[in-house]
Write a protein that holds these residues in place. Structure first.
Motif: not given
Length: 99
Positions: A16-32
């Protein structure tokens, strides 16, 4: 004033964390920022659904009250007959007291 603390982001599921991190990277924003943005989007969607349901409820209630008011109230002829009957009873009562 003390510095604000960073969010504590714990994920029991590493996938789950990896998927959220990937989505955040794709959006170009931090995880928070990604998580806060998603939470805000979800909250406003819930609010919008609530407000839509509330407006529909108010509309239904208004229609029901309008319908009930139209059918429950006496028409003008009936009201006039009731007033005439009341006036007649009051006159009889006054004659009865006078005698």
């Amino acid at each position: 004033m003390s510095q604000p603390k960073a969010m504590n982001l714990r994920f029991p599921d590493p996938g789950q964390r990896a998927a959220i991190e990937a989505a955040a990277r794709q959006e170009g924003v931090s995880l928070q920022e990604y998580i806060l943005s998603a939470a805000y989007t979800r909250a406003t969607a819930v609010e919008a659904r609530f407000l839509d349901a509330f407006r529909a409820s108010v509309s239904r209630s208004g229609e029901a009250f309008a319908e009930a008011a139209g059918t429950a109230g006496p028409d003008a002829e009936r009201r006039a007959a009731e007033l005439a009957a009341r006036h007649g009873l009051e006159e009889q009562r006054e004659r009865g007291h006078a005698a």
